[in-house]
Motif scaffolding. Structure first.
Motif, PDB file in Angstrom:
ATOM      1  N   MET A 155     -11.657 -51.905  12.812  1.00  0.00           N
ATOM      2  CA  MET A 155     -10.894 -52.225  11.998  1.00  0.00           C
ATOM      3  C   MET A 155      -9.666 -52.039  11.940  1.00  0.00           C
ATOM      4  N   THR A 156      -8.707 -52.658  11.436  1.00  0.00           N
ATOM      5  CA  THR A 156      -7.017 -52.360  11.578  1.00  0.00           C
ATOM      6  C   THR A 156      -6.724 -51.915  10.067  1.00  0.00           C
ATOM      7  N   MET A 157      -5.878 -51.527  10.208  1.00  0.00           N
ATOM      8  CA  MET A 157      -5.462 -51.211   8.713  1.00  0.00           C
ATOM      9  C   MET A 157      -5.134 -51.571   7.989  1.00  0.00           C
ATOM     10  N   GLN A 166      -6.812 -55.008   7.292  1.00  0.00           N
ATOM     11  CA  GLN A 166      -8.108 -54.766   6.798  1.00  0.00           C
ATOM     12  C   GLN A 166      -8.182 -54.052   5.678  1.00  0.00           C
ATOM     13  N   ILE A 167      -8.439 -52.438   6.098  1.00  0.00           N
ATOM     14  CA  ILE A 167      -8.539 -51.186   5.044  1.00  0.00           C
ATOM     15  C   ILE A 167      -7.827 -51.731   3.671  1.00  0.00           C
ATOM     16  N   VAL A 217     -14.376 -51.042   2.444  1.00  0.00           N
ATOM     17  CA  VAL A 217     -14.465 -49.286   3.337  1.00  0.00           C
ATOM     18  C   VAL A 217     -14.878 -48.136   2.822  1.00  0.00           C
ATOM     19  N   THR A 227     -15.749 -44.747   7.668  1.00  0.00           N
ATOM     20  CA  THR A 227     -15.698 -45.703   8.279  1.00  0.00           C
ATOM     21  C   THR A 227     -14.410 -45.767   8.039  1.00  0.00           C
ATOM     22  N   LEU A 228     -12.978 -45.189   7.280  1.00  0.00           N
ATOM     23  CA  LEU A 228     -11.848 -44.679   7.232  1.00  0.00           C
ATOM     24  C   LEU A 228     -11.575 -43.181   8.501  1.00  0.00           C
ATOM     25  N   ARG A 281     -11.366 -44.266  11.724  1.00  0.00           N
ATOM     26  CA  ARG A 281     -10.520 -45.415  11.811  1.00  0.00           C
ATOM     27  C   ARG A 281      -9.336 -44.211  12.596  1.00  0.00           C
ATOM     28  N   GLN A 327      -9.126 -43.277  16.208  1.00  0.00           N
ATOM     29  CA  GLN A 327      -8.497 -43.313  16.938  1.00  0.00           C
ATOM     30  C   GLN A 327      -7.099 -43.410  16.656  1.00  0.00           C
ATOM     31  N   CYS A 328      -6.374 -43.258  15.122  1.00  0.00           N
ATOM     32  CA  CYS A 328      -5.622 -43.263  14.650  1.00  0.00           C
ATOM     33  C   CYS A 328      -4.338 -42.882  16.315  1.00  0.00           C
ATOM     34  N   TYR A 372      -3.239 -44.007   4.804  1.00  0.00           N
ATOM     35  CA  TYR A 372      -4.787 -43.144   4.494  1.00  0.00           C
ATOM     36  C   TYR A 372      -5.057 -42.204   3.461  1.00  0.00           C
TER      37      TYR A 372
END
Ligand code: URA
Length: 199
Positions: A1-3, A5-6, A13, A17-18, A21, A24-25, A115
Motif C-alpha cells: 500500500m502506498t502512503m 493510499q493510506i 488502514v 497495516t500502517l 508499511r 518498509q519505509c 505516519y
C-alpha cells in the motif's frame, strides 16, 4: 500500500497495516542506519497519546518506544498517578533513530509526519501529550518554549487537546524534586492528566 493510499483511504488502514508499511519505509536517510523501526505501542483506542522526539539506542535495538533510561523515567512519571503504559499509546515524531541521538532534521520529520498523523487519526485520542520541544513545536508551531508552555491544555484539531510536558530525559538531568524543579512541575502536569482522565 502506498502512503497516498493510506492517507486517501484511512478506512482501509489499521495500526497493524500502517506498521507494516513503516517497516518498509525508505522516505529518509534514517532508514539506512536504523536497526528497527520504532512504530509505537499501547492501547489502539487510548484516550491519551504521548509523543516523543525519536528512538534512542535501546529503542532502536528493541523496536519499542521509551524503553531506555528516558522510558524508565516516563514509566515512573505515569506510575506516580496510577497510569500504566497499557492504557495510553506511546509514539514518536520520527520512527527511526537519528544516529548518535542527534535531533531529527526538519526533512526527516517531514518525511515521517504522515505516519504520526495517521496514528493519531486511527487512535483518535482526546489528549496528546507532547514530550519536550520537538514534538510540541512540530504539532503546534505557534507554541512558545517548553518551559513556559508545559502544563497548558492547548486546543488542537477536531476537539483534541494538546498538553506539552518536559521530556523525561530532561528530568534525568535534574534530579531535584524541590518545588519549582522540572520533576516537581512534571508531577503537577501528570496530575492534570490524571484529573482529565478521571473526568
Ligand atoms: N526519547 C524519545 O523521544 N523517544 C523514545 O522512544 C526514546 C527516547
Amino acid at each position: 500500500m502506498t502512503m497516498d493510499q493510506i492517507l486517501e483511504n484511512p478506512s482501509t488502514v489499521t495500526l497493524d497495516t500502517l506498521e507494516l508499511r513503516v517497516k518498509q519505509c525508505a522516505r529518509c536517510p534514517l532508514s539506512e542506519t536504523r536497526t528497527n523501526i520504532v512504530f509505537g505501542e499501547g492501547d489502539s483506542h487510548a484516550r491519551v497519546v504521548l509523543v516523543g522526539e525519536g528512538p534512542g539506542e535501546v529503542e532502536d535495538q528493541t523496536g519499542k518506544p521509551f524503553v531506555g533510561p528516558a522510558g524508565q523515567k516516563l514509566d515512573e512519571v505515569l506510575a506516580s498517578v496510577g497510569i500504566t503504559r497499557e492504557e495510553v499509546y506511546i509514539a514518536n515524531v520520527v520512527k527511526c533513530r537519528p544516529p548518535g541521538n542527534r535531533a531529527p532534521t526538519k526533512k526527516e520529520m517531514e518525511a515521517c509526519l504522515p505516519y504520526l498523523e495517521a496514528q493519531i487519526a486511527l487512535i483518535n485520542p482526546g489528549l496528546i501529550i507532547t514530550l519536550g520541544n520537538t514534538p510540541t513545536q512540530w504539532l503546534f508551531p505557534s507554541a512558545s518554549g517548553i518551559t513556559s508552555i508545559r502544563g497548558t491544555f492547548l486546543p488542537w484539531r477536531g476537539g483534541i487537546q494538546l498538553l506539552p510536558m518536559f521530556h523525561p530525559s530532561y528530568l534525568l538531568r535534574y534530579p531535584s524534586r524541590a518545588k519549582g524543579s522540572p520533576k516537581y512541575l512534571t508531577w503537577l502536569d501528570i496530575k492534570r492528566v490524571k484529573k482529565w482522565l478521571d473526568e
